[in-house]
Design an enzyme around this catalytic site. Structure first.
Site, PDB file in Angstrom:
ATOM      1  NE  ARG A  27      -3.961  -1.846   2.429  1.00  0.00           N
ATOM      2  CZ  ARG A  27      -5.179  -1.306   2.418  1.00  0.00           C
ATOM      3  NH1 ARG A  27      -5.337  -0.012   2.526  1.00  0.00           N
ATOM      4  NH2 ARG A  27      -6.239  -2.062   2.302  1.00  0.00           N
ATOM      5  CD1 TRP A  74       2.694   6.916   1.151  1.00  0.00           C
ATOM      6  CD2 TRP A  74       0.941   8.288   1.158  1.00  0.00           C
ATOM      7  NE1 TRP A  74       2.789   7.722   0.035  1.00  0.00           N
ATOM      8  CE2 TRP A  74       1.729   8.568   0.012  1.00  0.00           C
ATOM      9  CE3 TRP A  74      -0.225   9.042   1.369  1.00  0.00           C
ATOM     10  CZ2 TRP A  74       1.380   9.563  -0.896  1.00  0.00           C
ATOM     11  CZ3 TRP A  74      -0.561  10.020   0.462  1.00  0.00           C
ATOM     12  CH2 TRP A  74       0.244  10.277  -0.651  1.00  0.00           C
ATOM     13  CG  ASN A  98      -6.356   3.755   5.350  1.00  0.00           C
ATOM     14  OD1 ASN A  98      -5.730   4.658   4.812  1.00  0.00           O
ATOM     15  ND2 ASN A  98      -6.999   2.828   4.661  1.00  0.00           N
ATOM     16  N   GLY A  99      -6.731   7.059   6.321  1.00  0.00           N
ATOM     17  CA  GLY A  99      -7.636   8.059   5.764  1.00  0.00           C
ATOM     18  C   GLY A  99      -7.240   9.465   6.155  1.00  0.00           C
ATOM     19  CD  GLU A 484       0.144   3.107 -17.316  1.00  0.00           C
ATOM     20  OE1 GLU A 484       0.571   2.224 -16.546  1.00  0.00           O
ATOM     21  OE2 GLU A 484      -0.518   4.089 -16.916  1.00  0.00           O
ATOM     22  CG  HIS A 507      -0.689  21.516 -32.724  1.00  0.00           C
ATOM     23  ND1 HIS A 507      -1.144  22.567 -33.481  1.00  0.00           N
ATOM     24  CD2 HIS A 507      -1.022  20.393 -33.405  1.00  0.00           C
ATOM     25  CE1 HIS A 507      -1.752  22.105 -34.558  1.00  0.00           C
ATOM     26  NE2 HIS A 507      -1.685  20.782 -34.537  1.00  0.00           N
ATOM     27  CE  LYS A 606      -1.317  -2.138  -6.577  1.00  0.00           C
ATOM     28  NZ  LYS A 606      -0.754  -2.043  -7.930  1.00  0.00           N
TER      29      LYS A 606
END
Length: 611
Positions: A27, A74, A98-99, A484, A507, A606
């Site tokens: 994560r 995190w 978490n949050g 990507e 452009h 993640k």
């Protein structure tokens, strides 16, 4: 994003907590900590950096308690320091979270005005102080949590451990996942909390998932669950086995490398679930929630790499099924609040099924009267449960933060959906359906062939690692792949990269081209192949360093110096599934050559379960 674990065990839990946190490393995190009850008293061990730092601290200062909570953080509020690491505590409560608590500043000021002193910069600490204050006023742990939860605004999952309460954990969720695990066999009588099944895999396969607004009281005798209205509810207990070997890198240096090489298998598995390979027809395992034949428009929304998958698919839906598509990143869609005609179809894509902005877009669309079709990789996720139909990719757990196999499995499923819509709308006949199904059936083998180019890609990556900027170009479905590719390179090597539609080169971006700028061109032999080669000529005329990803004879047709990653010849319709592979490999080997952590790039997580 953060990882949460709680255990009421039959023996010391510190080691089990750390092991469970290790299964949540995918994560993303930058600090970790645990708290246990030692003789009834709350004791914490916290460390910045990787779990090995926490393990070293525990080796020097061990914990032996049978009840505890753990967390990988995190950073969202405050730097990744030991002081900001979870668990946070106040008085007789410790909490992991978490949050994001959106109103934490207002709550913090109110608490300060009442004499509270804070030790960290985090939003989480206000939760500990709210509950700690309620406990100090004589409320029970359950009453203190129930009183505090309505004061919190944001998306969160919480786990609480209380001093003097060796047989009690309380968990709560609002917008972030949280599961309860029940001990079985030799672990009978134990009970667990975890951010997902992966955290609890070796401990149990018996889980119950909290739903939006739920909170749960856990003891070794079981769990009592309450909804947002404080009413007792039952949540279905399910079996969700996740074998430990799934989280072994095997012979690979990183999970990302392993997952790149798993793509032939998992893409084939996903295709076989949505195609009848024996008859050459598309065969969805579910009923579409709308009449595809009369649907006037499809809306797609997602974030990050999942958005790129949706963008690729928009070409397929429009060209093959002749279905107009509106696509937008979920973080914009949810706040743009577009009008939506009732009875329309919203297609959402998320590997985890917990992505905050995508989930918010789902709920907005549902309120607008849309039917919801979600593509997710986690069948027990919130998005899967809240959708009219959840179409499941079969990628298996993806541990590397930068998505690889989940992306190609999303593309595989989306391709099958495009064929199903085309069939229902009468834009393809049986012969064309069989042709397109045959093309998709060939994809896993083509991916395996593309993987054989890895030694060449690795050599090119050594040179690419010296670049300061990189430009990716593509047309048609290769344009989202260019986006990507640039995203992947940025994510794990930290080299600045941009993806552009090749026709947009003149452009503006052409001003960047010089002899120091690598230009990576994705050029499958499709209906815009010649146009793409013309754009490459413009790069060559300005001494750009060209890396051409195409079929073998493309270099000769180009007629100018270029380094070529020659992929096998293939039909063009679904070439994006194959061309994704060298893009992933190029980013991976560039990062590895630069000494970066390809599995856990800095600042990334993640599963993005907060805004």
């Amino acid at each position: 994003m953060c990882g949460i674990v709680g255990i009421l065990g039959n023996g010391p839990v510190a080691g089990l907590l750390v092991e469970a946190l290790g299964r949540l490393e995918y994560r993303g995190y930058d600090s970790a900590g645990i708290a246990t009850l030692e003789g009834g008293k709350l004791v914490r061990r916290r460390a910045a950096g990787k779990l090995k730092n926490l393990e070293a601290l525990l080796a020097a200062e061990p914990l032996y308690g049978h009840s505890g909570v753990g967390h990988t953080r995190w950073a969202t509020h405050g730097k990744p320091t030991a002081e900001n690491a979870h668990p946070h505590r106040n008085g007789k409560v410790a909490v992991v979270h978490n949050g994001i608590i959106e109103n934490f500043r207002a709550l913090r000021e109110e608490l300060k005005a009442r004499g509270h002193a804070f030790e960290s910069e985090t939003d989480t600490e206000v939760v500990a102080h709210l509950v700690g204050e309620a406990l100090a006023q004589g409320l029970s742990p359950l009453e203190a949590v129930a009183e505090s939860l309505p004061k919190l605004k944001g998306a969160f999952a919480l786990a609480f451990l209380f001093e003097g309460e060796d047989d009690l954990l309380i968990g709560a969720r609002a917008g972030a996942p949280l599961a309860i695990g029940f001990g079985i066999g030799a672990r009978d009588g134990e009970i667990y909390l975890g951010s997902d099944a992966i955290a609890l895999a070796p401990l149990t396969d018996q889980l119950a998932y909290l739903e939006e607004g739920d909170y749960a009281v856990l003891t070794r005798q079981g769990a009592k669950i309450f909804d947002a209205a404080n009413l007792p509810v039952e949540r279905k207990r399910v079996s969700a086995p996740v074998s430990a070997f799934l989280f072994d890198k095997g012979n690979y240096r990183h999970f990302m490398a392993k997952e790149i090489h798993e793509q032939p298998e998992v893409v084939g598995r996903t295709l076989s679930h949505f195609l009848d390979l024996s008859t050459g027809t598309v065969s969805l395992p579910f009923e579409l929630p709308v009449d595809a034949a009369t649907l006037p428009r499809l809306t797609i929304s997602a974030c990050g790499t999942a958005f790129m998958a949706g963008l690729v698919a928009s070409y397929w839906f429009e060209r093959i099924a002749r279905l107009p598509v509106e696509i937008e990143v979920a973080s914009e869609f949810r706040y743009r609040e577009p009008p939506m005609e009732k009875g329309g179809l919203m297609l959402l894509i998320s590997q985890s099924g917990e992505t905050a902005d995508t989930l918010a877009s789902l709920r907005y669309a549902k309120a607008q009267g849309q039917k919801i079709l979600s593509i997710v990789n986690v069948p027990t996720s919130t998005m899967a449960r809240e959708s009219d139909v959840a179409a499941l990719t079969l990628a298996g757990p993806e541990i590397g933060v930068a998505s690889t196999k989940a992306f190609t499995c999303q593309l595989a499923l989306l391709a099958c959906l495009a064929l199903a819509f085309a069939k229902a709308r009468g834009t393809i006949d049986a012969k064309e359906e069989a042709r397109l199904v045959a093309e998709l059936t060939a994809v896993p083998g083509l991916i395996a062939e593309a993987l054989k180019r890895e030694p060449q890609v690795e050599l090119l990556a050594r040179d690419l690692s010296k670049a300061r900027d990189v430009l990716y170009l593509g047309r048609g479905t290769s344009y989202p792949l260019a986006l990507e590719g640039a995203l992947k390179l940025k994510e794990i090597s930290y080299i600045h990269a941009e993806g552009y539609a090749a026709g947009e080169l003149k452009h503006g971006p052409i001003a960047l081209v010089d002899s120091d700028l690598p230009v990576i061109v994705l050029a499958p032999r499709d209906h815009v192949f010649e146009k793409t080669l013309s754009n490459v000529q413009e790069v060559a005329a300005r001494n750009g360093r060209i890396i051409l990803i195409s079929e073998p004879e493309a270099a000769h047709e180009l007629g100018v110096p270029a380094e070529v990653i020659a992929l096998p010849k293939m039909a063009p319709d679904f070439s994006a599934l194959v061309y994704a592979v060298p893009v992933q490999l190029l980013a991976y080997h560039t990062a590895v050559f630069m000494g970066k952590d390809a599995d856990q790039p800095r600042n990334l997580a993640k599963s993005v379960t907060v805004e």
